[in-house]
Design a protein around this motif. Structure first.
Motif, short mmCIF file in Angstrom:
data_model
loop_
_atom_site.label_atom_id
_atom_site.label_comp_id
_atom_site.label_asym_id
_atom_site.label_seq_id
_atom_site.Cartn_x
_atom_site.Cartn_y
_atom_site.Cartn_z
N GLU A 1 0.83 -1.21 0.00
CA GLU A 1 0.00 0.00 0.00
C GLU A 1 0.87 1.26 0.00
OE1 GLU A 1 -0.40 -2.49 2.32
OE2 GLU A 1 -2.11 -3.45 1.33
N GLU A 2 1.98 1.21 0.75
CA GLU A 2 2.88 2.37 0.82
C GLU A 2 3.52 2.65 -0.54
OE1 GLU A 2 4.54 2.54 5.36
OE2 GLU A 2 5.26 0.88 4.09
N TYR A 3 3.88 1.60 -1.26
CA TYR A 3 4.42 1.79 -2.61
C TYR A 3 3.44 2.59 -3.47
CZ TYR A 3 8.60 -1.20 -2.77
OH TYR A 3 9.84 -1.74 -2.60
N PHE A 4 2.18 2.15 -3.48
CA PHE A 4 1.17 2.83 -4.29
C PHE A 4 1.02 4.29 -3.87
CE2 PHE A 4 0.15 -1.11 -6.15
CZ PHE A 4 -0.65 -0.85 -7.27
N PHE A 5 0.98 4.53 -2.55
CA PHE A 5 0.82 5.90 -2.06
C PHE A 5 1.99 6.78 -2.51
CE2 PHE A 5 1.75 9.13 1.15
CZ PHE A 5 0.56 9.86 1.10
N TYR A 6 3.22 6.30 -2.30
CA TYR A 6 4.40 7.12 -2.63
C TYR A 6 4.58 7.30 -4.13
CZ TYR A 6 5.82 7.03 2.26
OH TYR A 6 5.86 7.21 3.62
N ILE A 7 4.25 6.29 -4.93
CA ILE A 7 4.37 6.44 -6.38
C ILE A 7 3.36 7.45 -6.89
CG2 ILE A 7 4.06 5.25 -8.58
CD1 ILE A 7 5.25 2.73 -7.22
N GLU A 8 2.13 7.35 -6.42
CA GLU A 8 1.09 8.28 -6.87
C GLU A 8 1.35 9.71 -6.41
OE1 GLU A 8 -2.37 6.31 -5.39
OE2 GLU A 8 -2.54 5.03 -7.17
N ASN A 9 2.02 9.88 -5.28
CA ASN A 9 2.29 11.21 -4.74
C ASN A 9 3.78 11.55 -4.80
OD1 ASN A 9 -0.46 11.73 -3.81
ND2 ASN A 9 -0.06 10.04 -2.40
N HIS A 10 4.49 11.03 -5.78
CA HIS A 10 5.94 11.19 -5.85
C HIS A 10 6.40 12.64 -5.96
CE1 HIS A 10 4.91 11.22 -10.13
NE2 HIS A 10 6.02 11.90 -10.31
N LYS A 11 5.58 13.50 -6.50
CA LYS A 11 5.99 14.91 -6.67
C LYS A 11 6.07 15.65 -5.35
CE LYS A 11 4.34 15.32 -11.36
NZ LYS A 11 3.42 15.97 -12.29
N ASN A 12 5.42 15.12 -4.31
CA ASN A 12 5.42 15.77 -3.01
C ASN A 12 6.65 15.46 -2.17
OD1 ASN A 12 2.86 16.69 -3.70
ND2 ASN A 12 1.82 15.06 -2.59
N TYR A 13 7.48 14.52 -2.64
CA TYR A 13 8.61 14.07 -1.84
C TYR A 13 9.93 14.43 -2.51
CZ TYR A 13 5.05 11.63 0.72
OH TYR A 13 3.94 11.35 1.46
N SER A 14 10.76 15.14 -1.78
CA SER A 14 12.04 15.60 -2.34
C SER A 14 13.06 14.48 -2.45
CB SER A 14 12.61 16.72 -1.48
OG SER A 14 12.83 16.27 -0.16
N ASP A 15 12.93 13.41 -1.66
CA ASP A 15 13.91 12.32 -1.70
C ASP A 15 13.41 11.11 -2.49
OD1 ASP A 15 12.00 11.58 0.16
OD2 ASP A 15 13.43 10.71 1.56
N PHE A 16 12.41 11.31 -3.36
CA PHE A 16 11.91 10.21 -4.19
C PHE A 16 12.93 9.91 -5.28
CE2 PHE A 16 9.45 8.02 -7.38
CZ PHE A 16 8.62 7.21 -6.62
N ASN A 17 13.32 8.64 -5.37
CA ASN A 17 14.38 8.22 -6.29
C ASN A 17 13.84 7.07 -7.13
OD1 ASN A 17 16.63 7.13 -7.51
ND2 ASN A 17 17.80 6.87 -5.64
N THR A 18 13.68 7.29 -8.44
CA THR A 18 13.09 6.26 -9.29
C THR A 18 14.00 5.04 -9.44
OG1 THR A 18 13.87 7.47 -11.23
CG2 THR A 18 11.58 7.78 -10.59
N LEU A 19 15.32 5.25 -9.52
CA LEU A 19 16.23 4.11 -9.59
C LEU A 19 16.13 3.28 -8.31
CD1 LEU A 19 18.46 2.44 -10.91
CD2 LEU A 19 20.12 4.07 -10.02
#
Length: 180
Positions: free
Chosen positions: A13-31
């Motif tokens: 569930e957390e994966y889905f939440f963070y992927i859908e809201n990735h623009k809100n997180y400065s430390d989001f790293n796609t790799l």
């Protein structure tokens, strides 16, 4: 905002939440996201495939560029849940090579000094130069005799010496016990 924890510790569930809201997180790293999909042991293969599909729907360009930046991760994520024969693997690597050439040509990149191709990898696990960014064709990139390779011989000598010291120490203790 920051996520504050590693991707490979997330739940489905957390994966889905963070992927859908990735623009809100400065430390989001796609790799890091794609690597964690294969490394995460908390989720099932079916869930990993669903996460991959969601991530690809949002980050398709990044996933395609992963063929150049980190081809091993690309293959692991692409083949989740599949049983591949040697022929399938060879065909997949051939397709990846063709796609790499196409991407490099389209982006007008004439070198591969990024990602996995820019790092020293001589094949020895204990080499102190592993992971260091090195320009291709430089003396360091072509240098086969790394410090780690020399250390193997020295370490073997040191372990033999310690082994003989331990044996002699045991013999001294036994002699002293016999004298009493």
């Amino acid at each position: 905002m920051e996520i504050g924890k590693q991707f490979n510790c997330l739940s489905f569930e957390e994966y889905f939440f963070y992927i859908e809201n990735h623009k809100n997180y400065s430390d989001f790293n796609t790799l890091g996201l794609y690597r964690s999909i294969t490394e995460n042991e908390k989720i099932t293969i079916e869930e990993k495939i669903k996460i991959r599909e969601l991530a690809n729907s949002i980050f398709q360009k990044t996933f395609d560029f992963l063929q150049i930046k980190d081809p091993w991760t690309y293959v692991k994520v692409l083949t989740l849940g599949l049983e591949l024969t040697e022929g399938d693997k060879a065909g997949l690597w051939k397709k990846i090579f063709i796609a790499q050439e196409k991407i490099l040509k389209d982006k007008r990149i004439k070198h591969r000094n990024f990602g996995e191709y820019s790092k020293h990898n001589c094949g020895y696990e204990n080499c102190p130069m592993n992971g260091i960014m090195i320009k291709q064709g430089s003396q360091f990139a072509e240098y086969e005799m790394c410090v780690g390779n020399v250390n193997k011989y020295i370490q073997k000598q040191k372990s033999e010496r310690r082994k003989s010291d331990r044996k002699s120490e045991n013999q001294i203790i036994e002699k002293e016990l016999d004298l009493e």
